[in-house]
Write an enzyme that holds these catalytic residues in place. Structure first.
Site, PDB file in Angstrom:
ATOM      1  N   THR A  43       2.494   7.454   5.913  1.00  0.00           N
ATOM      2  CA  THR A  43       2.474   7.756   4.586  1.00  0.00           C
ATOM      3  C   THR A  43       0.937   7.931   3.903  1.00  0.00           C
ATOM      4  OG1 THR A  43       2.429   5.384   3.968  1.00  0.00           O
ATOM      5  CG2 THR A  43       4.468   6.570   3.920  1.00  0.00           C
ATOM      6  N   SER A 268      -1.864  -0.709  -0.814  1.00  0.00           N
ATOM      7  CA  SER A 268      -1.072   0.531  -0.680  1.00  0.00           C
ATOM      8  C   SER A 268      -2.138   1.544   0.011  1.00  0.00           C
ATOM      9  CB  SER A 268      -0.618   1.156  -1.856  1.00  0.00           C
ATOM     10  OG  SER A 268      -1.804   1.556  -2.722  1.00  0.00           O
ATOM     11  N   LYS A 269      -1.403   2.381   0.516  1.00  0.00           N
ATOM     12  CA  LYS A 269      -2.219   3.340   1.247  1.00  0.00           C
ATOM     13  C   LYS A 269      -3.221   3.963   0.128  1.00  0.00           C
ATOM     14  CE  LYS A 269       0.477   3.336   4.961  1.00  0.00           C
ATOM     15  NZ  LYS A 269       0.358   3.443   6.243  1.00  0.00           N
ATOM     16  N   GLN A 270      -2.893   4.033  -0.977  1.00  0.00           N
ATOM     17  CA  GLN A 270      -3.947   4.751  -1.896  1.00  0.00           C
ATOM     18  C   GLN A 270      -4.930   3.776  -2.417  1.00  0.00           C
ATOM     19  OE1 GLN A 270      -0.356   4.638  -2.359  1.00  0.00           O
ATOM     20  NE2 GLN A 270      -0.144   6.470  -1.577  1.00  0.00           N
TER      21      GLN A 270
END
Ligand SMILES: [Zn+2]
Length: 330
Positions: A43, A268-270
């Site tokens: 993701t 999170s990946k963000q």
């Protein structure tokens, strides 16, 4: 000359090729007393949290003289970001973490999940409930945040309803306790009927559920040691239950703490993307050292060399395991 009885006897004694092949460790799996794995969801690129899980699983395999595999968990194809898996693989390669076997992709293994579902067909039923109906039953929320399923469709769909998802029947209360020894977190247990309820094997959107895919893949790849983030501790009893139904071994588990941001939220990946790019060894080593520090590894000196980092990190992990009594005991 064959006669019918002899042929029948041979057929009875012979392995059943399809299921045996599918559930014995793949021929690509290295033969090793200890097989670990890192199984990222594609993701986004590696972030500080996923690097901790990658590093811990890699060091654990190396410190125990074992093999380490990479598996791309893209079973939820709606969430997979195009190109993210390739980025993660390039980052791991650059960091010096190379898979000892074929890299497998869950999206290409749906026949395995279907075969597993058929194997446990007696425990699987169609569920016509939507998310809101399950939430409205007010049985509460499972540790992982999902609503506990009240068993509405256990004994058949109500007239006029169609199955949206497939669920797995868990044991009745009183027979539903699943416990396991986690190498870091210690003894864990969960009452599946009370704390999970019958859980989803195939989702309403048509994708196989994570719980089934991960159990099938770990068994098929011969994984002996699962090292991953503690956010999956609550999933482990469901996975052990599936392993028992499928008749596959339960691996050893080691769940490492989850990296959180200043607000206490899981990264999170963000928010936690890492500048791990080929050519920038200093940034790569800095990211690894940060992950090692989070795991509590004591590294003697700051280094800017990947080779020097790995040379030091593997014995440091072995020391950490010894201090915590988490060494593999066979
Ligand atoms: Zn239902």
């Amino acid at each position: 000359m064959d006669n019918t009885l002899a042929a029948q006897a041979r057929a009875d004694a012979a392995p059943r090729p399809v299921l045996r092949l599918r559930f014995s460790p793949s021929r690509m799996t290295p033969s090793s007393p200890c097989i670990g794995r890192f199984a990222p969801s594609p993701t986004g690129p590696l972030h500080a949290g996923s690097l901790v899980a990658a590093l811990a699983s890699y060091l654990d395999a190396r410190a125990n003289g074992g093999a380490w595999l990479i598996r791309i968990e893209d079973i939820d194809e709606g969430r997979a970001v195009p190109g993210a898996a390739e980025t993660i693989l390039a980052q791991l390669d650059w960091l010096g973490m190379h898979s000892d076997g074929e890299i497998v992709w869950q999206s290409r293994r749906k026949d395995l999940y279907q075969a597993a579902r058929e194997r446990i067909a007696d425990y699987v039923y169609g569920c016509g409930c939507n998310r809101r109906e399950i939430a409205d039953s007010r049985l509460g929320v499972a540790p992982d945040g999902s609503a506990i399923y009240p068993g509405t469709c256990r004994h058949g769909l109500a007239p006029g309803r169609e199955a949206r998802s497939l669920r797995l029947r868990v044991p009745e209360p009183g027979e539903d306790l699943i416990g396991f020894q986690d190498r870091f977190a210690g003894w864990q247990e969960q009452r599946l009927a009370l704390e999970s309820g019958d859980f989803v094997l195939k989702r309403a959107d048509g994708y196989w559920a994570y719980q089934l895919a991960v159990v099938v893949d770990d068994a098929e790849q011969g994984v002996t040691d699962v090292v991953r983030g503690a956010d999956l501790l609550d999933s482990t009893p469901r996975q052990i239950y599936l392993q028992r139904l499928l008749g596959v071994p339960t691996p050893r588990y080691l769940h490492v703490p989850v990296v959180r941001n200043a607000n206490g939220e899981k990264l999170s990946k963000q928010t936690g993307a890492l500048a791990v790019l080929p050519g920038n060894e200093e940034a790569a080593v800095a990211a690894l050292q940060q992950a090692a520090g989070f795991l509590g590894l004591r590294l003697a000196a700051q280094t800017t060399s990947l080779a020097a980092f790995w040379q030091e990190a593997v014995p440091a992990w072995a020391n950490l395991l010894a201090e915590r009594g988490a060494l593999l005991t066979g």
